[in-house]
Design an enzyme around this catalytic site. Sequence first.
Site, PDB file in Angstrom:
ATOM      1  N   ARG A  37       1.071  -1.241   0.058  1.00  0.00           N
ATOM      2  CA  ARG A  37      -0.144  -0.035  -0.076  1.00  0.00           C
ATOM      3  C   ARG A  37       0.797   1.553  -0.074  1.00  0.00           C
ATOM      4  O   ARG A  37       0.589   2.457  -0.653  1.00  0.00           O
ATOM      5  CB  ARG A  37      -1.184   0.084   0.881  1.00  0.00           C
ATOM      6  CG  ARG A  37      -1.994   1.601   1.647  1.00  0.00           C
ATOM      7  CD  ARG A  37      -3.125   1.147   2.393  1.00  0.00           C
ATOM      8  NE  ARG A  37      -3.936   1.769   1.957  1.00  0.00           N
ATOM      9  CZ  ARG A  37      -4.669   2.769   3.030  1.00  0.00           C
ATOM     10  NH1 ARG A  37      -3.405   2.839   4.735  1.00  0.00           N
ATOM     11  NH2 ARG A  37      -5.123   3.624   3.239  1.00  0.00           N
ATOM     12  N   ILE A  63      -7.718   7.670  -1.123  1.00  0.00           N
ATOM     13  CA  ILE A  63      -7.073   5.940  -0.900  1.00  0.00           C
ATOM     14  C   ILE A  63      -8.441   5.665   0.052  1.00  0.00           C
ATOM     15  O   ILE A  63      -7.903   6.446   1.094  1.00  0.00           O
ATOM     16  CB  ILE A  63      -5.861   5.759  -0.914  1.00  0.00           C
ATOM     17  CG1 ILE A  63      -5.587   4.045  -1.195  1.00  0.00           C
ATOM     18  CG2 ILE A  63      -4.806   6.612   0.477  1.00  0.00           C
ATOM     19  CD1 ILE A  63      -4.301   3.425  -1.455  1.00  0.00           C
ATOM     20  N   SER A  64      -8.745   4.902   0.159  1.00  0.00           N
ATOM     21  CA  SER A  64      -9.769   4.698   1.008  1.00  0.00           C
ATOM     22  C   SER A  64      -9.066   3.704   2.500  1.00  0.00           C
ATOM     23  O   SER A  64      -8.145   3.154   1.689  1.00  0.00           O
ATOM     24  CB  SER A  64     -10.854   3.338   0.554  1.00  0.00           C
ATOM     25  OG  SER A  64     -11.653   4.211   0.179  1.00  0.00           O
ATOM     26  N   GLN A  65      -9.660   3.741   3.265  1.00  0.00           N
ATOM     27  CA  GLN A  65      -8.744   3.300   4.410  1.00  0.00           C
ATOM     28  C   GLN A  65      -8.893   1.871   3.715  1.00  0.00           C
ATOM     29  O   GLN A  65      -9.563   0.924   2.934  1.00  0.00           O
ATOM     30  CB  GLN A  65      -9.658   3.367   5.427  1.00  0.00           C
ATOM     31  CG  GLN A  65     -10.517   2.804   5.843  1.00  0.00           C
ATOM     32  CD  GLN A  65     -11.206   3.614   7.570  1.00  0.00           C
ATOM     33  OE1 GLN A  65     -12.388   4.169   7.308  1.00  0.00           O
ATOM     34  NE2 GLN A  65     -11.176   2.577   8.551  1.00  0.00           N
TER      35      GLN A  65
END
Length: 213
Positions: A37, A63-65
């Site tokens: 990530r 960017i999503s959790q």
Amino acid sequence: MKDTSKHQGLRNQLAKLLAEKGITDKKVLEAIKVIPRHLFLNSSFEDFAYQDKAFPIGAGQTISQPYTVAFQSQLLEVKKDHKILEIGTGSGYQTAVLVAMGAKVYSVERQNELFKTTSALLPKLGIRAKYLSFGDGYKGLPDYAPFDSIIVTAGAPIIPKALMAQLKIGGRLVIPLGEDVQIMTLLIRKNATQFEKHEFGDFKFVPLLENKN
């Protein structure tokens, strides 16, 4: 930026945290463990990449959790070689997780800046999406339909009819619905005209944008 054993250790910890938060799909957790990530983020965020948080990625997007990525991925019930339409490529992290789970991913991004960056990044990392497209996510990709499942990674005020039409019978559409706060919604297509709807609580996404191209 490199991917080190330290990063691997942080990913293992993140996968453990997600399991504690209720993610049970082993394929999802394995994908979280293998996808770096930190390489999808601006280097200034590298030290925080494996916290369960969202981060800005440019063009007003995030960017999503990891929990959100894992939760949506789990709802899709991905099988090997499933053909998945992703609306909102963003950083490419969600794309990478789905590819790592064995899916054939077709993805649409509406922000040209992000589309260019991600289209260059994914192949560099050895992540092979089937098709990356710059376009309006509300329209989907009718030329490649039908899809085993569809994932929308931005908040939508309504479920776009075009996306419902591009879903296979038995297929699953996962979409965050709502304006300020979204309810994670799952549609399962029962036949040509009927869909079964399930709701999974509140999430927070950037809005799904349309008709800007």
